[in-house]
Structures are given as C-alpha cells and as structure tokens.
Design an enzyme around this catalytic site. Structure first.
Site, PDB file in Angstrom:
ATOM      1  N   GLY A 253       0.751  -1.254   0.000  1.00  0.00           N
ATOM      2  CA  GLY A 253       0.000   0.000   0.000  1.00  0.00           C
ATOM      3  C   GLY A 253       0.774   1.293   0.000  1.00  0.00           C
ATOM      4  O   GLY A 253       0.196   2.360  -0.220  1.00  0.00           O
ATOM      5  N   PRO A 296       4.676  -5.257  -0.294  1.00  0.00           N
ATOM      6  CA  PRO A 296       4.751  -4.079  -1.157  1.00  0.00           C
ATOM      7  C   PRO A 296       4.827  -4.466  -2.629  1.00  0.00           C
ATOM      8  O   PRO A 296       5.529  -5.413  -2.992  1.00  0.00           O
ATOM      9  CB  PRO A 296       6.054  -3.407  -0.717  1.00  0.00           C
ATOM     10  CG  PRO A 296       6.890  -4.528  -0.184  1.00  0.00           C
ATOM     11  CD  PRO A 296       5.938  -5.528   0.418  1.00  0.00           C
ATOM     12  N   ARG A 298       3.768  -1.730  -5.598  1.00  0.00           N
ATOM     13  CA  ARG A 298       4.055  -0.473  -6.274  1.00  0.00           C
ATOM     14  C   ARG A 298       5.372   0.167  -5.795  1.00  0.00           C
ATOM     15  O   ARG A 298       6.159   0.640  -6.604  1.00  0.00           O
ATOM     16  CB  ARG A 298       2.899   0.502  -5.979  1.00  0.00           C
ATOM     17  CG  ARG A 298       2.901   1.762  -6.819  1.00  0.00           C
ATOM     18  CD  ARG A 298       1.857   2.743  -6.280  1.00  0.00           C
ATOM     19  NE  ARG A 298       0.572   2.175  -6.020  1.00  0.00           N
ATOM     20  CZ  ARG A 298      -0.446   2.145  -6.884  1.00  0.00           C
ATOM     21  NH1 ARG A 298      -0.324   2.706  -8.053  1.00  0.00           N
ATOM     22  NH2 ARG A 298      -1.596   1.601  -6.538  1.00  0.00           N
ATOM     23  N   ARG A 335      -4.091   3.202 -16.326  1.00  0.00           N
ATOM     24  CA  ARG A 335      -4.284   3.834 -15.021  1.00  0.00           C
ATOM     25  C   ARG A 335      -4.899   5.231 -15.068  1.00  0.00           C
ATOM     26  O   ARG A 335      -5.738   5.550 -14.227  1.00  0.00           O
ATOM     27  CB  ARG A 335      -2.979   3.839 -14.210  1.00  0.00           C
ATOM     28  CG  ARG A 335      -2.435   2.422 -13.956  1.00  0.00           C
ATOM     29  CD  ARG A 335      -1.348   2.379 -12.894  1.00  0.00           C
ATOM     30  NE  ARG A 335      -1.851   2.737 -11.590  1.00  0.00           N
ATOM     31  CZ  ARG A 335      -1.755   3.922 -11.037  1.00  0.00           C
ATOM     32  NH1 ARG A 335      -1.119   4.896 -11.654  1.00  0.00           N
ATOM     33  NH2 ARG A 335      -2.278   4.156  -9.856  1.00  0.00           N
ATOM     34  N   TYR A 339      -8.103   5.304 -12.808  1.00  0.00           N
ATOM     35  CA  TYR A 339      -7.970   5.917 -11.475  1.00  0.00           C
ATOM     36  C   TYR A 339      -7.670   7.410 -11.533  1.00  0.00           C
ATOM     37  O   TYR A 339      -7.214   7.969 -10.533  1.00  0.00           O
ATOM     38  CB  TYR A 339      -6.836   5.256 -10.669  1.00  0.00           C
ATOM     39  CG  TYR A 339      -6.791   3.752 -10.747  1.00  0.00           C
ATOM     40  CD1 TYR A 339      -7.778   2.973 -10.156  1.00  0.00           C
ATOM     41  CD2 TYR A 339      -5.743   3.113 -11.402  1.00  0.00           C
ATOM     42  CE1 TYR A 339      -7.724   1.599 -10.227  1.00  0.00           C
ATOM     43  CE2 TYR A 339      -5.691   1.727 -11.468  1.00  0.00           C
ATOM     44  CZ  TYR A 339      -6.684   0.978 -10.891  1.00  0.00           C
ATOM     45  OH  TYR A 339      -6.626  -0.379 -10.962  1.00  0.00           O
ATOM     46  N   CYS A 366      -8.847   4.289 -30.214  1.00  0.00           N
ATOM     47  CA  CYS A 366     -10.045   4.914 -30.777  1.00  0.00           C
ATOM     48  C   CYS A 366     -10.957   5.393 -29.672  1.00  0.00           C
ATOM     49  O   CYS A 366     -12.109   4.965 -29.573  1.00  0.00           O
ATOM     50  CB  CYS A 366     -10.746   3.931 -31.686  1.00  0.00           C
ATOM     51  SG  CYS A 366      -9.706   3.536 -33.070  1.00  0.00           S
ATOM     52  N   GLU A 367     -10.422   6.179 -28.797  1.00  0.00           N
ATOM     53  CA  GLU A 367     -11.210   6.886 -27.798  1.00  0.00           C
ATOM     54  C   GLU A 367     -10.316   7.929 -27.157  1.00  0.00           C
ATOM     55  O   GLU A 367      -9.133   8.012 -27.490  1.00  0.00           O
ATOM     56  CB  GLU A 367     -11.808   5.958 -26.762  1.00  0.00           C
ATOM     57  CG  GLU A 367     -10.890   5.041 -26.044  1.00  0.00           C
ATOM     58  CD  GLU A 367     -11.711   4.168 -25.103  1.00  0.00           C
ATOM     59  OE1 GLU A 367     -12.113   4.694 -24.062  1.00  0.00           O
ATOM     60  OE2 GLU A 367     -11.970   3.003 -25.429  1.00  0.00           O
ATOM     61  N   TYR A 394       1.621  -1.850 -12.206  1.00  0.00           N
ATOM     62  CA  TYR A 394       0.247  -1.849 -12.731  1.00  0.00           C
ATOM     63  C   TYR A 394       0.136  -1.191 -14.111  1.00  0.00           C
ATOM     64  O   TYR A 394      -0.867  -0.558 -14.417  1.00  0.00           O
ATOM     65  CB  TYR A 394      -0.713  -1.180 -11.733  1.00  0.00           C
ATOM     66  CG  TYR A 394      -0.632  -1.787 -10.343  1.00  0.00           C
ATOM     67  CD1 TYR A 394      -1.076  -3.087 -10.116  1.00  0.00           C
ATOM     68  CD2 TYR A 394      -0.073  -1.085  -9.275  1.00  0.00           C
ATOM     69  CE1 TYR A 394      -0.988  -3.652  -8.852  1.00  0.00           C
ATOM     70  CE2 TYR A 394       0.018  -1.644  -8.010  1.00  0.00           C
ATOM     71  CZ  TYR A 394      -0.440  -2.931  -7.804  1.00  0.00           C
ATOM     72  OH  TYR A 394      -0.345  -3.499  -6.561  1.00  0.00           O
TER      73      TYR A 394
HETATM   74  N1  LLP Z   1      -1.249  -7.318  -1.058  1.00  0.00           N
HETATM   75  C1  LLP Z   1      -2.520  -7.455  -1.486  1.00  0.00           C
HETATM   76  C2  LLP Z   1      -3.356  -8.475  -0.901  1.00  0.00           C
HETATM   77  C3  LLP Z   1      -3.004  -6.621  -2.500  1.00  0.00           C
HETATM   78  O1  LLP Z   1      -4.263  -6.751  -2.897  1.00  0.00           O
HETATM   79  C4  LLP Z   1      -2.157  -5.628  -3.069  1.00  0.00           C
HETATM   80  C5  LLP Z   1      -2.636  -4.752  -4.120  1.00  0.00           C
HETATM   81  C6  LLP Z   1      -0.834  -5.551  -2.603  1.00  0.00           C
HETATM   82  C7  LLP Z   1      -0.426  -6.398  -1.583  1.00  0.00           C
HETATM   83  C8  LLP Z   1       0.156  -4.565  -3.158  1.00  0.00           C
HETATM   84  O2  LLP Z   1      -0.226  -3.256  -2.948  1.00  0.00           O
HETATM   85  P1  LLP Z   1       0.764  -2.058  -3.366  1.00  0.00           P
HETATM   86  O3  LLP Z   1       1.969  -2.107  -2.457  1.00  0.00           O
HETATM   87  O4  LLP Z   1       1.145  -2.257  -4.768  1.00  0.00           O
HETATM   88  O5  LLP Z   1      -0.052  -0.848  -3.145  1.00  0.00           O
HETATM   89  N2  LLP Z   1      -4.269  -1.496 -10.007  1.00  0.00           N
HETATM   90  C9  LLP Z   1      -4.251  -0.485  -8.968  1.00  0.00           C
HETATM   91  C10 LLP Z   1      -3.708  -1.020  -7.677  1.00  0.00           C
HETATM   92  C11 LLP Z   1      -4.471  -2.211  -7.151  1.00  0.00           C
HETATM   93  C12 LLP Z   1      -3.862  -2.777  -5.921  1.00  0.00           C
HETATM   94  C13 LLP Z   1      -4.396  -4.127  -5.657  1.00  0.00           C
HETATM   95  N3  LLP Z   1      -3.824  -4.803  -4.536  1.00  0.00           N
HETATM   96  C14 LLP Z   1      -3.439   0.708  -9.456  1.00  0.00           C
HETATM   97  O6  LLP Z   1      -2.958   0.681 -10.570  1.00  0.00           O
HETATM   98  O7  LLP Z   1      -3.315   1.695  -8.747  1.00  0.00           O
END
Ligand code: LLP
Length: 441
Positions: A253, A296, A298, A335, A339, A366-367, A394
């Site tokens: 997160g 982690p 992202r 993205r 988002y 095409c958008e 992502y």
């Molecule tokens: N653990 C679980 C159970 C998760 O569902 C996720 C992300 C992570 C870890 C990793 O989270 P991070 O450190 O990457 O924030 N597609 C969206 C993000 C979706 C995140 C889904 N779960 C975007 O492009 O912002």
C-alpha cells in the site's frame, strides 16, 4: 526523491548527448533498438527498493518477511530478481503462480491470494508446496481444509481480515473499509468465526492474520491504525480461543511519486511507524512479538519503470491546447482512465532543454485516451521519444490488446547493458487464439 521540477529517480540522468539515460543506457538508443512503446526497468533501482524494505524493517523489528506483490509487475525475470534479493512473492492467480514457478521461484517463499480462488488454483498451491495461502472467506476455508485433507496434507494459512479502516486514496483501491468484497470482517464476527473454525480443522494450520487496507497511500497513520486493530483482535482471539498467532501480514500500500508534486514517505519512515505501532500494541496486550510480513508492490517496482513512446502528430488547437499523440496509450497504461492517475514525462532526446510547452499527451486508441492531462515539455515534434515516468507498477500487468495493439516489449537495464525480458507481441500473437469455425469457411 523528485529532483526539483524534473523527476529523475534511481539511475535516471541526462547524459552528454542531452538524452535521458537509465541504467547507463541512452533511452533514444533503446527506442531505436527495441522499438516503442517500450517498458524500461531500472534494475539497480528495483534492487535498491527491495533492499530498502529488507534493511529498514530488519533494523527495527526482530522477525520480518518482505513479500513482493507480483500483481504490480510479474515476469519471469522480475521473479528472478526478487528471489535473488531474498524476498518472498505474493501471487493472486494461477497465471501469476505459474510464472513464478516457471522462473524457479522457491515455492516455500510464495503466498497465494485471491477473494475467489478456483479449485484448480488451490490444488496448484497445495501440489507445489506454497508457503502460505491467504484464506479470504469461510467457504474457502472449508473447501481448502477438505482439499488438503483429501491429499493427507496440512497447509499453512493466513486469514485475511477486514480491520474496518478507510485510508485516504482513490476509492477503487481502498480495501480496508467495512464495505469491501475482500476478507473476513472483524465487525461481523466472520473473522473470529474463521479463527475458531481453523482450530478445529485437520487440513489447515492458522499461522497468522493478514490485512491489506489500500494502495498508493501517503498517510502512514492508516498503517499504524491497522497494526493496532489487528493486534487487538489477535489478543481477543487468544483470550477467547486460547490461540496465539505468530504472524501478522500487513499487506502493501505505500504510495510512490508519479509527479514532482508527490511526496511519498520513505520506506524507512513506514518501517519506523509500523515498528513503533507494533511495539506499543504488543506491549499493551502483552502479546508475543509476531513475525511482521509486508506485501509491497508499487513501492518496489513503480519508480523503477519508465515507458518510452514515439511522438506522432502534434496538434495545436489555438486558444484551447496542444495535443501530442504517442504510439501507445490505454492498452499499455490504463491507469489514467481507471484511477485518474497522474504522470509526468520528458522529451527524452532533448532532455536538457527548457520545458516551456504545455501539452496534453494522448494515446492512439479509438477513444479519448489521455495519458497526461497537462505537462510542460521541451518544444516537442513528431518523431521525438517521450519518456513517461513511474510506470513500473500496474502498467504492463494491466496491459490489454485493445484495438488489437500488440503489448510492448520490456527491457531490463543495468550498467550500460539492456536485456529484453518480455518480447513485443507480434500481429500473429494477436490471432493465435482465434478460431474460424468450419461453417464460416
Ligand atoms: N497485497 C494485497 C493483498 C493486495 O491486494 C495488493 C494490491 C498488494 C499487496 C500490493 O499493494 P501495493 O503495495 O502495490 O499498493 N491497479 C491499482 C492497484 C491495485 C492494488 C491491488 N492490490 C493501481 O494501478 O493503482
């Protein structure tokens, strides 16, 4: 950290030719050699982020387990890098698991997630001897127990718990609040029921609890709150059922910088806040210090990725704005559309020139696939190479073949060497799964 207006991270620099250079490679040469759009991954920077997690948490807590969230970027080469850095890996589908196993990622370091794991996926997990399965519902708990018992096995699990926290981030990527499809809620009693049931099951061993409250978060207090709620719940489970859980997995997160205005906390700051909250919470509840696991995604790969595009038509609409078309868009980076994600960019072949031209960067689908609503670039012309930053997470993992665009290639750069780690899809790849039934021939 962002370098003033220009956001150069990791090994990115402007070389003597006035070109953007990553991992000792001139990106204009990379575009010529590998074509565009091209995902470029900065190996040193990715490894540095892995180490920052490992080292800053190890410095603060006795038992830590850093598990890279494969959903952010998973390819066989990335699995190798992450394995070499000693991290564990989180996967959330048969496809991600297959990628990891094909890359010889040690199964005993893989954790499986998902709010609806198919029987085939649970079977694959059991057969390959994964480290942990994160159970997301009571029905899955029963199904998994049955399957494990059927194999005469006992599988280590976490229960995914919903702590009831709504972090500050885009609503599509909030997952800790009560109104979510994920996990077993503390508030409804489902989480406690899961803990109770797991104790009676011969096919599973409950190792600990998991929560993941959201993504792209800058505000560390949400992590501290999650720690307090989870430890309090663990203490309740000890008091009610006499079970002391050894592990706490806090999910992922942590946010990253997409534009120079973004100022995410450093990984070491996250470690400080989480460690302090954990130390206080275990002291308050007289609970043994659990192994702290993190997932982690992202913040490991996000800023290590840059996408190179070739600039197409530049259209000035007097009194309105200038549109710069690039040879990719929604299919390689969904993205912004999903988002409202913000990005920044640089004309890579004139990287040192003053950025005086405000433009909107659009894709070629095409958008209206706006990639960047407004960014100031050096006066940009057709044929230039545009680098869009912080595309490591992502982007490729969410890429599509919309408009039957082949998915781009990916190169790993390090010390002047560029290795292809994902081939560009060919036009034939696009029709490989198509079938014309006999009656249409
Ligand atoms: N653990 C679980 C159970 C998760 O569902 C996720 C992300 C992570 C870890 C990793 O989270 P991070 O450190 O990457 O924030 N597609 C969206 C993000 C979706 C995140 C889904 N779960 C975007 O492009 O912002």
């Amino acid at each position: 950290m962002p370098d003033g207006e220009l956001m150069l991270l990791g090994t990115q620099r402007i070389n003597d030719a006035g070109h953007l250079d990553i991992g000792g490679c001139d990106v204009v040469d990379l575009a010529a050699e590998f074509g565009t759009p091209l995902y470029v991954v900065d190996e040193a920077h990715l490894r540095e982020c892995c180490r920052a997690y490992r080292d800053s948490f190890a410095a603060r807590l006795p038992k830590v387990n850093i598990c890279f969230a494969g959903k952010a970027l998973i390819t066989m080469a990335v699995c190798r890098l992450v394995a070499q850095e000693g991290l564990h890996l989180e996967v959330s589908s048969a496809g991600e698991l297959h990628t990891a196993l094909r890359a010889a990622f040690p199964p005993e370091r893989i954790v499986l997630h998902g709010n609806f794991k198919l029987d085939e996926e649970l079977a694959m997990a059991l057969d390959s001897g994964l480290s942990r399965i994160v159970v997301d519902s009571l029905s899955e708990l029963r199904r998994l127990d049955e399957m494990a018992q059927g194999r005469g096995a006992n599988v280590a699990i976490y229960l995914r718990v919903v702590p009831g926290i709504k972090p500050q981030t885009h609503s599509y990527i909030q997952t800790g609040q009560v109104d979510t499809k994920f996990g077993l809620h503390i508030s409804t009693g489902a989480a406690a029921e899961g803990v109770r049931l797991a104790q009676e099951m011969a096919g599973v061993t409950l190792r600990g609890l998991h929560c993941h409250i959201g993504s792209q978060m800058f505000e560390l207090d949400s992590f501290a709150r999650a720690v307090r709620i989870m430890v309090e719940f663990m203490a309740q489970m000890r008091d009610e059922f006499g079970v002391t859980l050894e592990e706490l997995n806090l999910g992922g997160g942590l946010g990253i910088a997409y534009t120079p205005e973004d100022a995410p906390p450093a990984i070491a700051e996250l470690a400080g806040v989480v460690a302090e909250a954990l130390e206080q919470a275990v002291a308050e509840h007289d609970y043994p210090m659990p192994v702290l696991a993190l997932e982690p995604g992202r913040s490991i790969v996000g800023t290590a990725g840059t996408t190179l595009y070739t600039v197409g038509p530049v259209k000035e609409i007097p009194g309105v704005r200038t549109y710069v078309a690039v040879d990719g868009g929604l299919s390689d980076n969904p993205r912004p559309a999903l988002y409202d994600a913000q990005y920044t960019a640089l004309v890579a072949n004139r990287a040192g020139e003053p950025r005086t031209m405000p433009v909107r960067v659009a894709g070629r689908h095409c958008e209206t696939d706006t990639l960047i609503e407004e960014v100031a670039l050096a006066p940009v012309r057709e044929g230039d190479i545009l680098a869009v930053f912080s595309t490591g997470a992502y982007n490729y993992s969410m890429a599509s073949n919309y408009n039957r665009f082949p998915r781009p290639a990916m190169v790993l750069v390090q010390d002047g060497q560029a290795d292809l780690i994902v081939r560009r899809e060919s036009l034939d790849d696009l029709v490989r799964q198509d079938i014309i039934p006999e009656r249409l021939r």
